[in-house]
Motif scaffolding. Structure first.
Motif, PDB file in Angstrom:
ATOM      1  N   ARG A  77       0.822  -1.204   0.000  1.00  0.00           N
ATOM      2  CA  ARG A  77       0.000   0.000   0.000  1.00  0.00           C
ATOM      3  C   ARG A  77       0.861   1.261   0.000  1.00  0.00           C
ATOM      4  N   LEU A  78       1.955   1.265   0.749  1.00  0.00           N
ATOM      5  CA  LEU A  78       2.818   2.445   0.793  1.00  0.00           C
ATOM      6  C   LEU A  78       3.483   2.702  -0.557  1.00  0.00           C
ATOM      7  N   VAL A  79       3.987   1.635  -1.180  1.00  0.00           N
ATOM      8  CA  VAL A  79       4.655   1.802  -2.477  1.00  0.00           C
ATOM      9  C   VAL A  79       3.643   2.243  -3.530  1.00  0.00           C
ATOM     10  N   ALA A  80       2.450   1.638  -3.521  1.00  0.00           N
ATOM     11  CA  ALA A  80       1.428   2.029  -4.493  1.00  0.00           C
ATOM     12  C   ALA A  80       1.035   3.492  -4.321  1.00  0.00           C
ATOM     13  N   ALA A  81       0.998   3.975  -3.075  1.00  0.00           N
ATOM     14  CA  ALA A  81       0.645   5.376  -2.828  1.00  0.00           C
ATOM     15  C   ALA A  81       1.753   6.329  -3.250  1.00  0.00           C
ATOM     16  N   ALA A  82       2.995   5.852  -3.235  1.00  0.00           N
ATOM     17  CA  ALA A  82       4.115   6.720  -3.608  1.00  0.00           C
ATOM     18  C   ALA A  82       4.113   7.049  -5.098  1.00  0.00           C
ATOM     19  N   GLY A  83       3.619   6.134  -5.921  1.00  0.00           N
ATOM     20  CA  GLY A  83       3.632   6.353  -7.373  1.00  0.00           C
ATOM     21  C   GLY A  83       2.894   7.611  -7.793  1.00  0.00           C
ATOM     22  N   PRO A  84       1.616   7.794  -7.389  1.00  0.00           N
ATOM     23  CA  PRO A  84       0.903   9.019  -7.770  1.00  0.00           C
ATOM     24  C   PRO A  84       1.553  10.300  -7.249  1.00  0.00           C
ATOM     25  N   LEU A  85       2.235  10.232  -6.101  1.00  0.00           N
ATOM     26  CA  LEU A  85       2.936  11.422  -5.609  1.00  0.00           C
ATOM     27  C   LEU A  85       4.005  11.869  -6.597  1.00  0.00           C
ATOM     28  N   VAL A  86       4.685  10.902  -7.210  1.00  0.00           N
ATOM     29  CA  VAL A  86       5.691  11.225  -8.223  1.00  0.00           C
ATOM     30  C   VAL A  86       5.042  11.971  -9.382  1.00  0.00           C
ATOM     31  N   LEU A  87       3.837  11.546  -9.779  1.00  0.00           N
ATOM     32  CA  LEU A  87       3.138  12.203 -10.885  1.00  0.00           C
ATOM     33  C   LEU A  87       2.793  13.641 -10.534  1.00  0.00           C
TER      34      LEU A  87
ATOM     35  N   VAL B 138       4.274  15.670  -8.398  1.00  0.00           N
ATOM     36  CA  VAL B 138       5.444  16.538  -8.246  1.00  0.00           C
ATOM     37  C   VAL B 138       6.154  16.775  -9.571  1.00  0.00           C
ATOM     38  N   PHE B 139       6.217  15.746 -10.420  1.00  0.00           N
ATOM     39  CA  PHE B 139       7.073  15.829 -11.613  1.00  0.00           C
ATOM     40  C   PHE B 139       6.317  15.867 -12.929  1.00  0.00           C
ATOM     41  N   ALA B 140       4.998  16.032 -12.909  1.00  0.00           N
ATOM     42  CA  ALA B 140       4.241  16.065 -14.157  1.00  0.00           C
ATOM     43  C   ALA B 140       4.758  17.166 -15.069  1.00  0.00           C
ATOM     44  N   GLY B 141       5.116  16.810 -16.283  1.00  0.00           N
ATOM     45  CA  GLY B 141       5.639  17.763 -17.254  1.00  0.00           C
ATOM     46  C   GLY B 141       5.701  17.136 -18.627  1.00  0.00           C
ATOM     47  N   SER B 142       6.213  17.893 -19.604  1.00  0.00           N
ATOM     48  CA  SER B 142       6.235  17.417 -20.989  1.00  0.00           C
ATOM     49  C   SER B 142       7.639  17.171 -21.511  1.00  0.00           C
ATOM     50  N   GLY B 143       8.668  17.481 -20.721  1.00  0.00           N
ATOM     51  CA  GLY B 143      10.034  17.261 -21.177  1.00  0.00           C
ATOM     52  C   GLY B 143      10.450  15.809 -21.041  1.00  0.00           C
ATOM     53  N   PRO B 144      11.547  15.414 -21.701  1.00  0.00           N
ATOM     54  CA  PRO B 144      12.003  14.017 -21.656  1.00  0.00           C
ATOM     55  C   PRO B 144      12.267  13.519 -20.233  1.00  0.00           C
ATOM     56  N   VAL B 145      12.885  14.369 -19.406  1.00  0.00           N
ATOM     57  CA  VAL B 145      13.170  13.946 -18.027  1.00  0.00           C
ATOM     58  C   VAL B 145      11.876  13.747 -17.258  1.00  0.00           C
ATOM     59  N   ALA B 146      10.952  14.674 -17.400  1.00  0.00           N
ATOM     60  CA  ALA B 146       9.671  14.574 -16.698  1.00  0.00           C
ATOM     61  C   ALA B 146       8.911  13.324 -17.139  1.00  0.00           C
ATOM     62  N   ILE B 147       8.943  13.050 -18.428  1.00  0.00           N
ATOM     63  CA  ILE B 147       8.247  11.862 -18.935  1.00  0.00           C
ATOM     64  C   ILE B 147       8.879  10.588 -18.359  1.00  0.00           C
ATOM     65  N   GLY B 148      10.201  10.560 -18.294  1.00  0.00           N
ATOM     66  CA  GLY B 148      10.882   9.401 -17.721  1.00  0.00           C
ATOM     67  C   GLY B 148      10.541   9.207 -16.252  1.00  0.00           C
ATOM     68  N   VAL B 149      10.489  10.312 -15.505  1.00  0.00           N
ATOM     69  CA  VAL B 149      10.162  10.217 -14.075  1.00  0.00           C
ATOM     70  C   VAL B 149       8.706   9.805 -13.895  1.00  0.00           C
ATOM     71  N   MET B 150       7.808  10.315 -14.737  1.00  0.00           N
ATOM     72  CA  MET B 150       6.404   9.911 -14.648  1.00  0.00           C
ATOM     73  C   MET B 150       6.249   8.418 -14.947  1.00  0.00           C
ATOM     74  N   ALA B 151       7.001   7.929 -15.918  1.00  0.00           N
ATOM     75  CA  ALA B 151       6.964   6.487 -16.208  1.00  0.00           C
ATOM     76  C   ALA B 151       7.420   5.694 -14.990  1.00  0.00           C
ATOM     77  N   LEU B 152       8.442   6.206 -14.301  1.00  0.00           N
ATOM     78  CA  LEU B 152       8.901   5.552 -13.072  1.00  0.00           C
ATOM     79  C   LEU B 152       7.795   5.567 -12.019  1.00  0.00           C
ATOM     80  N   GLY B 153       7.075   6.693 -11.918  1.00  0.00           N
ATOM     81  CA  GLY B 153       5.975   6.776 -10.962  1.00  0.00           C
ATOM     82  C   GLY B 153       4.893   5.743 -11.250  1.00  0.00           C
ATOM     83  N   PHE B 154       4.543   5.590 -12.525  1.00  0.00           N
ATOM     84  CA  PHE B 154       3.547   4.578 -12.888  1.00  0.00           C
ATOM     85  C   PHE B 154       4.060   3.167 -12.591  1.00  0.00           C
ATOM     86  N   ALA B 155       5.340   2.930 -12.838  1.00  0.00           N
ATOM     87  CA  ALA B 155       5.912   1.608 -12.562  1.00  0.00           C
ATOM     88  C   ALA B 155       5.902   1.328 -11.060  1.00  0.00           C
ATOM     89  N   ILE B 156       6.213   2.333 -10.249  1.00  0.00           N
ATOM     90  CA  ILE B 156       6.168   2.181  -8.785  1.00  0.00           C
ATOM     91  C   ILE B 156       4.752   1.830  -8.343  1.00  0.00           C
TER      92      ILE B 156
END
Length: 429
Positions: free
Chosen positions: A307-317, A319-337
């Protein structure tokens, strides 16, 4: 390799390696069924579009009809699963799905099809899928020893994650090569292969208890038993309640992220697809790691971790939601988390139900649990739009993410979190 296990109905001694082989046969059949179920989700509406020139409203109606059985019949499915032998039921479901799906390309070749027939097929296939999903959860404990349930559920969850990711892609490829009716033909063949694999299973199921209550009154009484056993138990009731909370806010997160991605971030559909596919990647890793992590931590700790790990994923989205390559990579990590945590929690929650609940009421408890846990989905979907229009997409995403974090922290103080180990025998009968 000389160890043996004893079946409950005949006293026949079956080598454990035979039981292992039986699980792998079931796994193969379930994997094929799961994959082609995902293919059908894309092939059936496209077949309606290509054959009938279906309108968007008609395609939407087809999708609604296909999912309607989940809400209508799940409680009754639990009663059925507790009253019949499960292997013949699973085989019959896949044979029936093969017949229904195979009728579409056959009738398309022989005569004119109508939208009503597509809706009938979609509804019946949805009914069969609802029965299959409850029945197979009750069947797994008859194939493997209790200490291997987490391992078995991890394998099945991994397969499901692969099907989620690969199914639409395979469906698109089949449609491109064979047209939509041709892809549905492959779906039907896949269901036949799944049924064939399950017919080779040799391990016998424990005998079913005689049905004490018959008729509709008996069915309603049995449904009530499932609900009482689920909601009246502090562990299962808590798990179901927190799952319902999570599913509600998951709908808010997904809807508002998509709106944010399209209207504010201006992401291309292909990029959005890659981001959502990261959920499947995280789920795949979660399924692979569940047993290894599970053996090192207590059962309650594993549930809290999920439950804690699943809740951490949306927090990443958030904080880091954006359209640049780095932001997209971090958002993908958030979804994977998120996918990892969600799968880790579900595997251990399913295993706990299988260990706590006696086979005689397993179907009713699983059905009741699903009704409670999934019953919040329509309300969450409706709330997502209202909240997004009122607060804004990013703000709604933040509210939902915070709600999941608060729930995860609260879950750490509930009865399931204090379970050091699974019960050695069923506690619910």
């Amino acid at each position: 390799m000389n160890a043996v296990s004893t079946t409950a109905d005949s006293g026949q001694r079956i080598p454990k390696r035979r039981a292992g082989t039986d699980f792998y046969l079931f796994w193969a059949g379930e994997a094929v069924s799961d994959l082609f179920t995902r293919v059908t989700l894309i092939a059936l509406p496209l077949a309606a579009i290509y054959i009938l020139d279906a309108t968007p409203e008609q395609v939407g109606g087809l999708g609604s009809v296909a999912t309607l059985p989940l809400l209508l019949i799940t409680p009754f499915v639990g009663v059925l699963v507790d009253r019949v032998r499960l292997r013949p039921l699973l085989i019959g479901i896949n044979l029936s799905r093969a017949l229904l799906l195979g009728s579409i390309p056959l009738l398309a070749w022989l005569t004119d099809l109508h939208l009503l027939y597509f809706m009938i097929v979609a509804f019946l296939v949805g009914v069969l899928a609802a029965v299959f999903n409850i029945a197979y959860l009750a069947y797994v404990p008859t194939l493997v020893d209790r200490d291997r349930l987490t391992w078995a559920n991890g394998i099945l969850s991994t397969t499901s994650s692969i099907a989620d990711t690969a199914g639409p892609a395979i469906g698109g490829l089949l449609i491109a090569l064979l047209t939509a009716p041709g892809a549905i033909t492959f779906d039907a063949i896949g269901m036949l292969l799944s049924a064939l694999a399950m017919t080779a299973i040799r391990r016998r199921e424990p005998p079913r208890e005689p049905v004490a209550r018959r008729g509709m009154r008996g069915v309603l009484v049995d449904i009530g038993v499932g609900l009482r056993k689920t909601l009246g138990n502090r562990v299962l009731g808590t798990l179901a309640g927190f799952s319902a909370w999570g599913n509600f806010f998951d709908q808010v997160i997904m809807a508002n992220f998509l709106l944010l991605a399209v209207s504010t971030l201006h992401l291309k559909p292909s990029v959005i697809g890659v981001l959502l596919a990261a959920i499947g990647v995280g789920s795949l890793i979660g399924g692979i790691c569940a047993n290894r992590i599970g053996t090192k931590l207590g059962l309650g700790t594993n549930l809290v971790l999920g439950r804690l790990v699943a809740a951490a994923g949306p927090l990443v989205l958030v904080v880091f939601a954006g359209s640049g390559p780095v932001a997209i990579g971090v958002m993908a990590l958030g979804f994977a988390i998120y996918g990892f945590g969600f799968t880790h929690f579900n595997i251990h929650a399913v295993t706990l139900r299988q260990l706590m609940v006696a086979p005689s009421i397993m179907g009713r408890v699983n059905a009741s649990y699903r009704v409670v846990a999934h019953g919040s989905l329509p309300l969450g979907a409706a709330t997502a739009g209202i909240l997004g229009g009122w607060l804004g997409f990013r703000e709604s995403l933040a509210v939902a993410a915070a709600a999941l974090v608060i729930a995860a922290l609260a879950f750490a103080f509930t009865p399931p979190s204090r379970l050091a180990a699974a019960p050695s025998s069923p506690t619910l009968r």
